[in-house]
Scaffold this active site. Structure first.
Site, PDB file in Angstrom:
ATOM      1  N   GLY A   1      42.199  40.538  31.562  1.00  0.00           N
ATOM      2  CA  GLY A   1      41.389  39.474  31.478  1.00  0.00           C
ATOM      3  C   GLY A   1      40.008  39.751  31.828  1.00  0.00           C
ATOM      4  O   GLY A   1      40.162  40.260  33.318  1.00  0.00           O
TER       5      GLY A   1
ATOM      6  N   ARG B   1      44.905  44.751  27.222  1.00  0.00           N
ATOM      7  CA  ARG B   1      45.735  44.981  28.422  1.00  0.00           C
ATOM      8  C   ARG B   1      46.588  45.632  27.858  1.00  0.00           C
ATOM      9  O   ARG B   1      48.182  45.662  27.782  1.00  0.00           O
ATOM     10  CB  ARG B   1      46.972  43.104  27.974  1.00  0.00           C
ATOM     11  CG  ARG B   1      45.422  41.847  28.585  1.00  0.00           C
ATOM     12  CD  ARG B   1      46.554  40.792  29.065  1.00  0.00           C
ATOM     13  NE  ARG B   1      45.701  39.659  29.166  1.00  0.00           N
ATOM     14  CZ  ARG B   1      45.412  39.308  30.484  1.00  0.00           C
ATOM     15  NH1 ARG B   1      45.359  40.032  31.416  1.00  0.00           N
ATOM     16  NH2 ARG B   1      44.696  37.870  30.339  1.00  0.00           N
TER      17      ARG B   1
ATOM     18  N   ASP C   1      45.629  43.239  39.003  1.00  0.00           N
ATOM     19  CA  ASP C   1      46.644  44.461  39.343  1.00  0.00           C
ATOM     20  C   ASP C   1      47.601  45.436  38.259  1.00  0.00           C
ATOM     21  O   ASP C   1      47.931  46.675  39.199  1.00  0.00           O
ATOM     22  CB  ASP C   1      48.042  43.232  39.493  1.00  0.00           C
ATOM     23  CG  ASP C   1      49.135  44.027  40.800  1.00  0.00           C
ATOM     24  OD1 ASP C   1      48.677  44.573  41.846  1.00  0.00           O
ATOM     25  OD2 ASP C   1      49.610  44.073  40.284  1.00  0.00           O
TER      26      ASP C   1
ATOM     27  N   THR D   1      39.822  39.083  39.058  1.00  0.00           N
ATOM     28  CA  THR D   1      40.023  38.720  38.966  1.00  0.00           C
ATOM     29  C   THR D   1      39.377  36.777  39.193  1.00  0.00           C
ATOM     30  O   THR D   1      39.328  36.603  39.868  1.00  0.00           O
ATOM     31  CB  THR D   1      41.591  38.197  38.716  1.00  0.00           C
ATOM     32  OG1 THR D   1      42.430  37.394  38.206  1.00  0.00           O
ATOM     33  CG2 THR D   1      41.480  38.727  40.432  1.00  0.00           C
TER      34      THR D   1
ATOM     35  N   ASP E   1      41.620  35.434  38.969  1.00  0.00           N
ATOM     36  CA  ASP E   1      42.589  34.469  39.930  1.00  0.00           C
ATOM     37  C   ASP E   1      42.748  34.335  41.744  1.00  0.00           C
ATOM     38  O   ASP E   1      43.479  34.017  42.182  1.00  0.00           O
ATOM     39  CB  ASP E   1      44.228  35.151  39.507  1.00  0.00           C
ATOM     40  CG  ASP E   1      44.346  35.307  38.184  1.00  0.00           C
ATOM     41  OD1 ASP E   1      43.421  33.914  37.254  1.00  0.00           O
ATOM     42  OD2 ASP E   1      45.131  34.999  37.352  1.00  0.00           O
TER      43      ASP E   1
ATOM     44  N   ASP F   1      43.426  36.798  43.296  1.00  0.00           N
ATOM     45  CA  ASP F   1      44.836  37.165  44.066  1.00  0.00           C
ATOM     46  C   ASP F   1      45.816  38.289  44.201  1.00  0.00           C
ATOM     47  O   ASP F   1      46.004  38.979  44.191  1.00  0.00           O
ATOM     48  CB  ASP F   1      45.711  36.549  42.942  1.00  0.00           C
ATOM     49  CG  ASP F   1      46.248  36.987  41.440  1.00  0.00           C
ATOM     50  OD1 ASP F   1      45.033  38.054  41.484  1.00  0.00           O
ATOM     51  OD2 ASP F   1      47.277  36.880  40.652  1.00  0.00           O
TER      52      ASP F   1
ATOM     53  N   ARG G   1      47.644  31.481  37.169  1.00  0.00           N
ATOM     54  CA  ARG G   1      48.625  32.986  37.197  1.00  0.00           C
ATOM     55  C   ARG G   1      49.806  32.074  38.214  1.00  0.00           C
ATOM     56  O   ARG G   1      49.845  31.273  38.334  1.00  0.00           O
ATOM     57  CB  ARG G   1      48.392  33.891  37.131  1.00  0.00           C
ATOM     58  CG  ARG G   1      50.119  35.245  36.507  1.00  0.00           C
ATOM     59  CD  ARG G   1      49.370  35.161  34.895  1.00  0.00           C
ATOM     60  NE  ARG G   1      48.478  36.413  34.629  1.00  0.00           N
ATOM     61  CZ  ARG G   1      48.760  36.927  33.297  1.00  0.00           C
ATOM     62  NH1 ARG G   1      49.376  37.260  32.497  1.00  0.00           N
ATOM     63  NH2 ARG G   1      48.518  37.855  32.917  1.00  0.00           N
TER      64      ARG G   1
HETATM   65  O1  F6P Z   1      44.528  36.492  34.585  1.00  0.00           O
HETATM   66  C1  F6P Z   1      43.442  35.955  34.414  1.00  0.00           C
HETATM   67  C2  F6P Z   1      44.073  35.093  33.828  1.00  0.00           C
HETATM   68  O2  F6P Z   1      42.609  34.276  33.216  1.00  0.00           O
HETATM   69  C3  F6P Z   1      44.682  34.027  34.067  1.00  0.00           C
HETATM   70  O3  F6P Z   1      44.499  33.567  35.074  1.00  0.00           O
HETATM   71  C4  F6P Z   1      46.148  33.297  32.390  1.00  0.00           C
HETATM   72  O4  F6P Z   1      46.845  33.164  32.938  1.00  0.00           O
HETATM   73  C5  F6P Z   1      45.715  34.939  31.803  1.00  0.00           C
HETATM   74  O5  F6P Z   1      44.120  35.774  32.204  1.00  0.00           O
HETATM   75  C6  F6P Z   1      45.049  33.712  30.584  1.00  0.00           C
HETATM   76  O6  F6P Z   1      44.992  35.314  29.434  1.00  0.00           O
HETATM   77  P1  F6P Z   1      44.433  35.793  27.657  1.00  0.00           P
HETATM   78  O7  F6P Z   1      43.049  36.012  28.053  1.00  0.00           O
HETATM   79  O8  F6P Z   1      45.464  36.453  27.581  1.00  0.00           O
HETATM   80  O9  F6P Z   1      45.561  34.559  27.114  1.00  0.00           O
END
Ligand code: F6P
Length: 343
Positions: free
Chosen positions: A10, A71, A102, A125, A127, A129, A171
């Site tokens: 992301g 991804r 990660d 990130t 997040d 995390d 997440r």
């Molecule tokens: O890891 C970053 C993040 O924004 C998370 O907080 C969220 O769950 C996920 O990516 C969303 O992913 P996507 O952009 O694939 O919908």
């Protein structure tokens, strides 16, 4: 020296400052940088652009990543790893700097550990995390976006005497929810690390209303659980290349429960990708730049299998292998500090 760079997973505000930092530092050491496009798909397909200090001179304020992201997981199929190894050789690369969370860093670590590919990691990130670093860039911008959104929601909640539930990203870690709840003086926060006490939350909202506060703000992390026995709420059953489900939808569920249990009109807002978009904060520009400079220095020094990280106020490097695999969830002492206001 020829260095490749990619951004995977992301996107988040601060990626472009890192790219600029790497490119400038590598150039200062007499080297050249190329940028692979769209995460690991770039080195698989040999798709890249040349990067120079001039071409990166004005990217610091841009959100997202000028390289694009995906991804893509090359370990899904051994032939994809072969393609990366072939392209690495063909392009005569000395090193690959992977900027990611990660999953992206896990791929960089595996390529280094199992195929001796010269990789360096840089953690990112919203997040917050990731293990082995105190803060990830992107997080600061993200909590400021959430805080601003809640400031706006507060006035409409107050006018209509409503409760508004705000669902945040993050997440399986509650950093974004907890920090933005503290910054916004929310009435309650639900995070993935601790199952929610719905009864307590509803009683608190009713008590505050009876005491004269005629609106309420509840922040819910997308990965939170309604109760000990219930799992998290997902958008659909599909998983991505790394096996992750798409979280989301708990805000609506919580809002319905609150309305039913308290009889207070309740709305919900899912902030979604707004939290990842737009220009990086000053903090994220500086952190991204510092990490990029250190990643560039590591690349020039010949170090491999390392990741740049923030420890306190210092940028250090740690073993990539130690940094991946385990997530850093919310510090529960910070949740307790937030909970002082939920009484
Ligand atoms: O890891 C970053 C993040 O924004 C998370 O907080 C969220 O769950 C996920 O990516 C969303 O992913 P996507 O952009 O694939 O919908």
């Amino acid at each position: 020296m020829k260095v490749g760079i990619l951004t995977g997973g992301g996107d988040c505000p601060g990626l472009n400052p890192v790219i600029r930092g790497v490119v400038q530092t590598v150039a200062n050491a007499g080297g050249q940088t190329i940028g692979f496009l769209e995460g690991w798909r770039g080195p698989i397909e040999g798709n890249y652009i040349e990067l120079t200090p001039e071409s990166c001179s004005d990217i610091i304020f841009k959100g997202g990543t000028i390289l694009g992201s995906s991804r893509t997981n090359p370990h899904k199929d051994p032939s994809l790893v072969e393609k990366i190894l072939e392209n690495f050789k063909k392009m005569e690369l000395d090193c690959l700097v992977a900027i990611g969370g990660d999953d992206t860093l896990g791929v960089a670590n595996k390529l280094h550990a199992e195929y001796n590919l010269a990789t360096i990691g840089c953690p990112k990130t919203i997040d917050n995390d990731l293990n082995s670093t105190d803060v990830t860039f992107g997080f600061d911008t993200s909590i400021n976006i959430v805080m601003e959104a809640i400031d706006r929601l507060r006035t409409t909640a107050e006018s209509h005497r409503r409760v508004i539930v705000i669902e945040t990203m993050g997440r399986h870690a509650g950093w974004i929810a907890c920090y933005s709840a503290i910054a916004s003086a929310a009435d309650y926060v639900m995070v993935p690390e601790v199952p929610a006490n719905i009864e307590e939350m509803c009683a608190l909202l009713k008590k505050r209303r009876a005491a004269g506060k005629n609106y309420g703000i509840v922040v819910v992390s997308e990965g939170a659980h309604i109760s000990k026995d219930q799992g998290y709420v997902t958008q659909h059953g599909e998983v991505d290349d790394f096996g992750h489900v798409a979280l989301g939808g708990i805000g609506e569920v919580v809002a319905e429960i609150i309305e039913k249990k308290t009889d207070i009109e309740t709305r919900w807002v899912t902030l979604g990708h707004l939290q990842r978009g737009g220009t990086p904060s000053a903090y994220d520009r500086v952190l991204g730049t510092r990490l990029g400079v250190h990643a560039g220095r590591l690349a020039a020094s010949g170090a491999r299998g390392r990741m740049v990280a923030l420890r306190g106020t210092d940028v250090v490097d740690v073993a990539l292998a130690d940094a991946v695999g385990e997530l850093r969830t919310l510090d529960l002492d910070i949740l307790k500090e937030a909970a002082e206001f939920f009484k």
